[in-house]
Write a protein that holds these residues in place. Structure first.
Motif, PDB file in Angstrom:
ATOM      1  N   TYR A 225       0.846  -1.197   0.000  1.00 54.22           N
ATOM      2  CA  TYR A 225       0.000   0.000   0.000  1.00 54.22           C
ATOM      3  C   TYR A 225       0.879   1.244   0.000  1.00 54.22           C
ATOM      4  CZ  TYR A 225      -3.198   3.539   1.842  1.00 54.22           C
ATOM      5  OH  TYR A 225      -3.933   4.677   2.030  1.00 54.22           O
ATOM      6  N   ASP A 226       0.579   2.194  -0.860  1.00 55.59           N
ATOM      7  CA  ASP A 226       1.313   3.450  -0.931  1.00 55.59           C
ATOM      8  C   ASP A 226       0.418   4.575  -0.409  1.00 55.59           C
ATOM      9  OD1 ASP A 226       2.704   5.758  -1.503  1.00 55.59           O
ATOM     10  OD2 ASP A 226       2.874   5.374  -3.666  1.00 55.59           O
ATOM     11  N   PRO A 227       0.665   5.051   0.811  1.00 49.39           N
ATOM     12  CA  PRO A 227      -0.191   6.088   1.385  1.00 49.39           C
ATOM     13  C   PRO A 227      -0.097   7.421   0.633  1.00 49.39           C
ATOM     14  CG  PRO A 227       1.720   5.739   2.775  1.00 49.39           C
ATOM     15  CD  PRO A 227       1.750   4.675   1.708  1.00 49.39           C
ATOM     16  N   ASN A 228       0.916   7.565  -0.216  1.00 48.48           N
ATOM     17  CA  ASN A 228       1.090   8.815  -0.960  1.00 48.48           C
ATOM     18  C   ASN A 228       0.531   8.756  -2.374  1.00 48.48           C
ATOM     19  OD1 ASN A 228       2.534  10.075   1.207  1.00 48.48           O
ATOM     20  ND2 ASN A 228       4.296   8.830   0.650  1.00 48.48           N
ATOM     21  N   ALA A 229      -0.102   7.651  -2.723  1.00 51.77           N
ATOM     22  CA  ALA A 229      -0.659   7.514  -4.069  1.00 51.77           C
ATOM     23  C   ALA A 229      -1.768   8.527  -4.279  1.00 51.77           C
ATOM     24  CB  ALA A 229      -1.189   6.097  -4.274  1.00 51.77           C
ATOM     25  N   ASP A 230      -1.812   9.103  -5.485  1.00 52.87           N
ATOM     26  CA  ASP A 230      -2.869  10.062  -5.795  1.00 52.87           C
ATOM     27  C   ASP A 230      -4.235   9.395  -5.788  1.00 52.87           C
ATOM     28  OD1 ASP A 230      -1.164  12.219  -6.093  1.00 52.87           O
ATOM     29  OD2 ASP A 230      -0.872  11.853  -8.232  1.00 52.87           O
ATOM     30  N   ARG A 231      -4.286   8.184  -6.334  1.00 52.55           N
ATOM     31  CA  ARG A 231      -5.551   7.451  -6.404  1.00 52.55           C
ATOM     32  C   ARG A 231      -5.297   6.032  -5.889  1.00 52.55           C
ATOM     33  NH1 ARG A 231      -8.204   8.710 -12.068  1.00 52.55           N
ATOM     34  NH2 ARG A 231     -10.006   7.835 -11.032  1.00 52.55           N
TER      35      ARG A 231
ATOM     36  N   TYR B 290     -13.284   1.297   9.721  1.00 52.81           N
ATOM     37  CA  TYR B 290     -12.062   1.037   8.951  1.00 52.81           C
ATOM     38  C   TYR B 290     -11.321   2.349   8.734  1.00 52.81           C
ATOM     39  CZ  TYR B 290     -14.054  -3.514   7.608  1.00 52.81           C
ATOM     40  OH  TYR B 290     -14.585  -4.783   7.603  1.00 52.81           O
ATOM     41  N   VAL B 291     -10.008   2.248   8.441  1.00 55.50           N
ATOM     42  CA  VAL B 291      -9.234   3.447   8.117  1.00 55.50           C
ATOM     43  C   VAL B 291      -9.295   3.687   6.611  1.00 55.50           C
ATOM     44  CG1 VAL B 291      -7.668   3.243  10.086  1.00 55.50           C
ATOM     45  CG2 VAL B 291      -7.052   2.173   7.933  1.00 55.50           C
ATOM     46  N   VAL B 292      -9.229   4.955   6.219  1.00 61.12           N
ATOM     47  CA  VAL B 292      -9.216   5.303   4.800  1.00 61.12           C
ATOM     48  C   VAL B 292      -8.066   4.556   4.126  1.00 61.12           C
ATOM     49  CG1 VAL B 292      -8.816   7.195   3.168  1.00 61.12           C
ATOM     50  CG2 VAL B 292     -10.346   7.519   5.118  1.00 61.12           C
ATOM     51  N   GLY B 293      -8.348   3.989   2.970  1.00 61.05           N
ATOM     52  CA  GLY B 293      -7.374   3.140   2.281  1.00 61.05           C
ATOM     53  C   GLY B 293      -7.596   1.681   2.608  1.00 61.05           C
ATOM     54  N   GLY B 294      -8.410   1.437   3.623  1.00 58.31           N
ATOM     55  CA  GLY B 294      -8.732   0.072   4.034  1.00 58.31           C
ATOM     56  C   GLY B 294     -10.225  -0.110   4.248  1.00 58.31           C
ATOM     57  N   ILE B 295     -11.031   0.803   3.689  1.00 59.32           N
ATOM     58  CA  ILE B 295     -12.482   0.713   3.867  1.00 59.32           C
ATOM     59  C   ILE B 295     -13.049  -0.356   2.943  1.00 59.32           C
ATOM     60  CG2 ILE B 295     -14.691   1.913   3.593  1.00 59.32           C
ATOM     61  CD1 ILE B 295     -13.317   4.448   4.586  1.00 59.32           C
ATOM     62  N   SER B 296     -13.782  -1.259   3.532  1.00 55.89           N
ATOM     63  CA  SER B 296     -14.439  -2.345   2.806  1.00 55.89           C
ATOM     64  C   SER B 296     -15.940  -2.215   2.975  1.00 55.89           C
ATOM     65  CB  SER B 296     -13.979  -3.699   3.377  1.00 55.89           C
ATOM     66  OG  SER B 296     -14.640  -4.765   2.730  1.00 55.89           O
TER      67      SER B 296
END
Length: 157
Positions: free
Chosen positions: A25-31, A98-104
């Protein structure tokens, strides 16, 4: 990375067949959705992103291909509402657990009305966040729809 999350437990309890896939996971990804698709080597139309929105003051969950944007007008129409807007990240985390980037869409703290992009149902298998950053579940989009009792509608701009 744990491969057991509330989302995977929810799918198991629901009797849904799925596999997991992990990626860096790249937390700095634009999308984030597009980064996930690239990382697992899958077409963006088959890697679905889970977004949280507010429809007439109430939370809703939206599942769309990672390379597309949600049309708020279509989202509101799909639920028979008047006004839809994206939910603020902190509110999405509070609502889903869930945390953003991990929302299911699976195993949220409280199940909210959910919609899935109808075109996604044409795919044999799709990837959807498994409840943790860097974790995707691979499953039938019809099974995903049925597991969360989602409506299928045209949702993208």
């Amino acid at each position: 990375m744990a491969r057991t999350t509330r989302a995977t437990q929810f799918l198991e309890r629901s009797g849904v067949a799925f596999e997991t896939a992990t990626y860096d996971y790249d937390p700095n990804a634009d999308r984030i959705g597009l980064q996930a698709a690239e990382a697992i080597g899958e077409a963006p139309r088959r890697v679905l992103k889970t977004l949280m929105a507010v429809l007439d003051g109430k939370p809703v969950c939206v599942i769309v291909p990672s390379d597309r944007e949600v049309s708020m007008k279509k989202l509101a129409a799909a639920f028979g509402g008047k006004h839809a807007a994206m939910m603020k990240p902190a509110e999405a985390e509070k609502t889903t657990g869930y945390v953003v980037g991990g929302i299911s869409p699976f195993g949220q703290k409280k199940q909210v009305p959910t919609a899935i992009e109808i075109a996604a149902l044409d795919e044999a298998l799709v990837y959807i966040n498994g409840g943790q950053r860097g974790l995707q579940v691979r499953l039938s989009p019809v099974d995903a729809r049925d597991a969360v009792k989602a409506i299928a509608a045209s949702l993208v701009a």
